[in-house]
Design an enzyme around this catalytic site. Structure first.
Site, PDB file in Angstrom:
ATOM      1  N   LYS A 124      22.513 -45.930  15.677  1.00 15.54           N
ATOM      2  CA  LYS A 124      22.764 -45.703  17.104  1.00 15.54           C
ATOM      3  C   LYS A 124      24.209 -46.086  17.403  1.00 15.54           C
ATOM      4  O   LYS A 124      24.779 -46.949  16.749  1.00 15.54           O
ATOM      5  CB  LYS A 124      21.808 -46.530  17.944  1.00 15.54           C
ATOM      6  CG  LYS A 124      20.377 -46.043  17.833  1.00 15.54           C
ATOM      7  CD  LYS A 124      19.517 -46.672  18.887  1.00 15.54           C
ATOM      8  CE  LYS A 124      18.071 -46.255  18.673  1.00 15.54           C
ATOM      9  NZ  LYS A 124      17.158 -47.028  19.495  1.00 15.54           N
ATOM     10  N   HIS A 127      28.087 -48.919  21.342  1.00 16.32           N
ATOM     11  CA  HIS A 127      28.655 -48.520  22.630  1.00 16.32           C
ATOM     12  C   HIS A 127      29.301 -49.687  23.362  1.00 16.32           C
ATOM     13  O   HIS A 127      29.257 -50.830  22.898  1.00 16.32           O
ATOM     14  CB  HIS A 127      27.601 -47.843  23.496  1.00 16.32           C
ATOM     15  CG  HIS A 127      26.418 -48.713  23.765  1.00 16.32           C
ATOM     16  ND1 HIS A 127      26.480 -49.799  24.586  1.00 16.32           N
ATOM     17  CD2 HIS A 127      25.155 -48.641  23.287  1.00 16.32           C
ATOM     18  CE1 HIS A 127      25.296 -50.359  24.628  1.00 16.32           C
ATOM     19  NE2 HIS A 127      24.468 -49.698  23.838  1.00 16.32           N
ATOM     20  N   HIS A 130      27.726 -53.075  23.786  1.00 15.35           N
ATOM     21  CA  HIS A 130      27.771 -54.036  22.675  1.00 15.35           C
ATOM     22  C   HIS A 130      29.084 -54.808  22.648  1.00 15.35           C
ATOM     23  O   HIS A 130      29.178 -55.860  22.036  1.00 15.35           O
ATOM     24  CB  HIS A 130      27.609 -53.324  21.328  1.00 15.35           C
ATOM     25  CG  HIS A 130      26.195 -52.923  21.065  1.00 15.35           C
ATOM     26  ND1 HIS A 130      25.845 -51.632  20.785  1.00 15.35           N
ATOM     27  CD2 HIS A 130      25.056 -53.645  21.032  1.00 15.35           C
ATOM     28  CE1 HIS A 130      24.530 -51.572  20.599  1.00 15.35           C
ATOM     29  NE2 HIS A 130      24.035 -52.774  20.749  1.00 15.35           N
TER      30      HIS A 130
HETATM   31  N1  ARG Z   1      19.753 -54.996  18.547  1.00 10.85           N
HETATM   32  C1  ARG Z   1      19.519 -55.462  19.878  1.00 10.85           C
HETATM   33  C2  ARG Z   1      20.111 -54.484  20.881  1.00 10.85           C
HETATM   34  O1  ARG Z   1      21.040 -53.773  20.590  1.00 10.85           O
HETATM   35  C3  ARG Z   1      20.102 -56.824  20.137  1.00 10.85           C
HETATM   36  C4  ARG Z   1      19.588 -57.941  19.285  1.00 10.85           C
HETATM   37  C5  ARG Z   1      19.859 -59.284  19.873  1.00 10.85           C
HETATM   38  N2  ARG Z   1      19.409 -60.352  19.046  1.00 10.85           N
HETATM   39  C6  ARG Z   1      18.150 -60.754  18.908  1.00 10.85           C
HETATM   40  N3  ARG Z   1      17.887 -61.734  18.091  1.00 10.85           N
HETATM   41  N4  ARG Z   1      17.182 -60.156  19.555  1.00 10.85           N
HETATM   42  O2  ARG Z   1      19.640 -54.434  22.015  1.00 10.85           O
END
Ligand code: ARG
Length: 566
Positions: A124, A127, A130
């Site tokens: 993905k 963006h 992030h």
């Molecule tokens: N991959 C997730 C996202 O892009 C964020 C992860 C954050 N960290 C966690 N331990 N949940 O929304």
């Protein structure tokens, strides 16, 4: 010893109260009222007297140490005036002698802080949403490290989940190896979006996707090698962004890393008697805490995002024995974290309530486009934003300073620094309205302004041929108002760094940098540096040198470079 501690101890003795209590009650009054003030109303309950009476009785005869110029008792307040020369010496000597270490401390010695940040999702787009997690997390990482903590930066990659079944299905139907190799994530996203469009007409595609997911879970070679390939393709792209930002991680253990560790954790939840069935799924009921149930297993037995987070937290506790584990994500994940933090608590892990901290932040608004989404493919890529920042900065440099050497490198440091600074100029939770004119303005409260002030200080030092710090200085020669204001701002930075860590708010540092730069520019307007002579010149240059050091190190804590020329 710093002045605040000294004064606290002085008052503590006369008031027969603990020095820490006094320390936190000390105020900074308006300039004419002194440098520190102690409000006696705090003691009126204890002594059963009106504040002015206490002030008179207890403090009128305070012994004045040499570094304090004057002690005034005014009504219920005791005002302390610090001797300017002593103050200047104490602040500047520390910076000149210690350099970078002046903002550091060892308060975190022996303690570990884990910081989970950036954590993009494989296949993905990386963006602009992030961006915030990445830069705030990186700044917290640097701040905690400066305070002596052992810091572990963790990129909890979103590399497992139902989307991969869909992606494999889409790739096998409509994908092309060469296209994926060449176009990377954008091609993977196209396939993912295509899957959703096609599945609307042909719902059986969803079953196929589920089968691929099961295959992945069972270790099927073909499915896993495709998955691995998607991971590699995506990582290549993420790495380009991390390189631009000069950010790296201590661990890239993503969601997939916990696959083999989850069954034991699910068993444990069950054995604690808190797992129940709901619509075929396994959940932990959280009614009592006014939250929807936390999903642990899907109907088909598959694990979910919270299951992986619970497992990861237990793993990190065991592996790093952290005293805090921070999670930097957008505010829309607030409930997710509250839910699984509670599950850990219900499992009997008391530390979950105090040591796991969600660090939420607001959204980035891009004019009318609003919130960004991947489903529809309307995303603003982080790489593009950073590239554009560099290009626009390059054009500004071309216009303002066409003879500058290393224009490309400096445009990179300034352009990217501008985006980072803007991201951390306000409290995290505030939404950001992305506006190029504001971000790149060299005269506003911006990254380029701070960097420019730093470069200006460097240029003064170059012209004066003052390369190293000289501490043999007559500190009484920089007692004018604007020099004093600057020295005060420099002296406050270490406390601001501490505060930024306590509140998880890098903006406290960026605001202080603005304060320092504005004070520096006022100092520079009011005092000629290169045109002065002898001891005066020496003292002013020392102040320039200390300012340069403070700005550079402050920028470092935000994750921003400090070029010497601009
Ligand atoms: N991959 C997730 C996202 O892009 C964020 C992860 C954050 N960290 C966690 N331990 N949940 O929304």
């Amino acid at each position: 010893m710093d002045f605040k501690t000294l004064i606290s101890e002085l008052i503590a003795e006369a008031a027969e109260r603990p020095a820490e209590e006094i320390y936190s009650a000390l105020e900074v009054p308006k300039a004419a009222m002194g440098d520190f003030a102690f409000p006696c109303f705090r003691l009126s309950k204890i002594f059963r007297k009106a504040p002015p009476a206490i002030a008179k009785e207890r403090f009128e005869k305070l012994k004045k140490p040499a570094v304090i110029e004057k002690i005034d008792v005014v009504g219920g307040y005791i005002n302390f005036f610090i001797d300017k020369t002593a103050f200047n010496k104490s602040v500047l000597e520390k910076i000149l002698k210690e350099g970078k270490a002046y903002i550091c401390s060892d308060e975190g010695k022996g303690k570990t802080v884990c910081i989970d940040y950036s954590s993009p999702n494989i296949a993905k787009p990386f963006h602009i949403g992030h961006l915030r997690s990445t830069v705030i997390g990186n700044s917290l990482y640097r701040i905690y490290s400066a305070l002596g903590y052992d810091t572990v930066g963790i990129n909890h990659l979103g590399d497992w989940g139902t989307q991969f079944g869909k992606l494999i299905s889409a790739y096998k139907h409509w994908g092309d190896k060469k296209d994926v190799e060449e176009k990377g994530i954008s091609e993977l996203t196209r396939l993912y979006v295509l899957f959703h469009t096609k599945a609307e007409e042909a719902p059986e595609l969803n079953d196929e996707a589920r089968e691929y997911l099961v295959k992945m879970q069972n270790g099927d070679e073909e499915a896993l090698s495709l998955w691995k390939w998607f991971v590699d393709i995506s990582m290549r792209e993420f790495q380009r962004v991390y390189d631009m930002l000069d950010i790296s991680f201590d661990s890239y253990a993503g969601e997939a890393f916990y696959n083999d560790k989850m069954p034991a954790v699910v068993e444990e939840i069950k054995s604690k008697g808190i797992l129940e069935e709901s619509d075929g799924a396994q959940v932990v009921n959280l009614d009592e805490y006014k939250m929807p149930p936390c999903l642990i297993l899907r109907r088909d037995g598959g694990t979910l995002y919270p299951t992986r987070d619970i497992t990861a937290a237990l793993y990190r506790k065991k592996t790093y024995n952290f005293s805090k584990c921070l999670y930097v994500t957008a505010v829309d994940q607030k409930l997710h974290f509250a839910q699984w933090f509670k599950v850990l608590e219900l499992m009997g892990y008391d530390w979950a309530a105090s040591e796991l901290v969600h660090i939420p932040f607001g959204l980035v608004n891009l004019g009318t486009e609003g919130k960004l989404s991947t489903r529809t493919g309307h995303v603003v890529l982080m790489e593009d934003v950073l590239r554009e920042a560099v290009e626009k900065t390059r054009a500004i440099i071309e216009e303002k300073n066409p003879d500058l050497e290393d224009k490309d490198e400096i445009a990179k440091e300034v352009g990217i620094g501008a985006v980072i600074f803007d991201d951390m100029f306000n409290g995290r939770i505030k939404n950001i309205a992305f506006d190029w004119n504001k971000i790149l303005n060299f005269e506003g409260e911006t990254g380029p302004y701070v960097q420019y002030t730093h470069a200006r200080a460097c240029s003064l030092l170059r012209k004066a041929e003052a390369t190293a710090a000289d501490t043999d200085i007559d500190y009484s020669l920089i007692a004018d108002e604007s020099s004093q204001a600057l020295i005060k701002a420099l002296g406050d930075l270490p406390a601001k760094v501490k505060e930024a860590a306590e509140k998880y708010e890098p903006y406290i540092i960026s605001r202080q940098l603005i304060e320092i730069c504005q004070s520096f520019n006022r100092f520079y307007r009011d005092n000629s540096v290169l045109g002065s002579e002898g001891d005066v010149k020496k003292a002013r240059l020392a102040l320039v040198y200390a300012s340069k050091t403070a700005i550079k190190e402050g920028l470092y804590l935000l994750g921003i470079k400090a070029p010497e020329r601009m």
